[in-house]
Design a protein around this motif. Structure first.
Motif, PDB file in Angstrom:
ATOM      1  N   ASN A  35      36.698 -41.890 -11.616  1.00 42.45           N
ATOM      2  CA  ASN A  35      36.352 -42.079 -12.955  1.00 42.45           C
ATOM      3  C   ASN A  35      35.369 -40.764 -13.641  1.00 42.45           C
ATOM      4  N   PHE A  36      34.603 -40.701 -12.695  1.00 43.59           N
ATOM      5  CA  PHE A  36      33.781 -39.357 -13.118  1.00 43.59           C
ATOM      6  C   PHE A  36      34.739 -38.076 -13.121  1.00 43.59           C
ATOM      7  N   LEU A  37      35.579 -38.038 -12.087  1.00 42.36           N
ATOM      8  CA  LEU A  37      36.382 -36.724 -12.305  1.00 42.36           C
ATOM      9  C   LEU A  37      37.415 -36.673 -13.494  1.00 42.36           C
ATOM     10  N   GLU A  38      37.821 -37.779 -13.670  1.00 44.28           N
ATOM     11  CA  GLU A  38      38.568 -37.859 -14.929  1.00 44.28           C
ATOM     12  C   GLU A  38      37.825 -37.410 -16.219  1.00 44.28           C
ATOM     13  N   GLY A  41      37.088 -33.837 -16.295  1.00 46.28           N
ATOM     14  CA  GLY A  41      38.391 -33.160 -16.616  1.00 46.28           C
ATOM     15  C   GLY A  41      38.583 -33.048 -18.069  1.00 46.28           C
ATOM     16  N   THR A  42      38.007 -33.698 -19.003  1.00 49.59           N
ATOM     17  CA  THR A  42      37.836 -33.615 -20.516  1.00 49.59           C
ATOM     18  C   THR A  42      37.156 -32.393 -20.955  1.00 49.59           C
ATOM     19  N   ARG A  54      31.004 -30.324 -13.321  1.00 45.82           N
ATOM     20  CA  ARG A  54      30.542 -31.417 -12.497  1.00 45.82           C
ATOM     21  C   ARG A  54      29.322 -31.761 -12.181  1.00 45.82           C
ATOM     22  N   LEU A  55      28.670 -30.586 -11.858  1.00 45.69           N
ATOM     23  CA  LEU A  55      27.076 -30.255 -11.143  1.00 45.69           C
ATOM     24  C   LEU A  55      26.260 -30.939 -12.470  1.00 45.69           C
ATOM     25  N   PHE A  60      23.751 -37.440 -15.194  1.00 50.71           N
ATOM     26  CA  PHE A  60      24.023 -38.446 -16.342  1.00 50.71           C
ATOM     27  C   PHE A  60      24.531 -39.412 -16.094  1.00 50.71           C
ATOM     28  N   SER A  61      25.443 -39.341 -14.915  1.00 57.35           N
ATOM     29  CA  SER A  61      26.517 -40.512 -14.668  1.00 57.35           C
ATOM     30  C   SER A  61      25.773 -41.593 -13.974  1.00 57.35           C
ATOM     31  N   LEU A  62      24.802 -41.216 -13.324  1.00 54.90           N
ATOM     32  CA  LEU A  62      23.934 -42.112 -12.616  1.00 54.90           C
ATOM     33  C   LEU A  62      23.176 -43.213 -13.245  1.00 54.90           C
TER      34      LEU A  62
END
Length: 67
Positions: A35-38, A41-42, A54-55, A60-62
């Motif tokens: 989900n994070f990679l998807e 990808g936007t 990504r880095l 912010f995803s945690l």
């Protein structure tokens, strides 16, 4: 239980174990990463690599203890 009933060493007490531990990221870390990679990808920015994006976004995803 340790084999041959040998006494515990300091290493035995210090090494991590997963018994009863729940991931602070998600119940299924593979789904979390997918989900994070998807999501990442936007985002497309000229001159900025996918890895850099990504880095920058990962913290912010945690949530909860992982944050």
């Amino acid at each position: 239980m340790r084999e041959n009933n040998a006494p515990h060493t300091m290493y035995d007490y210090a090494k991590p174990h997963l018994t009863g531990a729940e991931s602070s990221i998600d119940k299924d870390s593979n789904t979390y990463i997918a989900n994070f990679l998807e999501f990442c990808g936007t985002f497309k920015i000229n001159g900025v690599s996918d890895d850099a994006i990504r880095l920058r976004l990962f913290p912010f995803s945690l949530r909860n203890k992982a944050k």
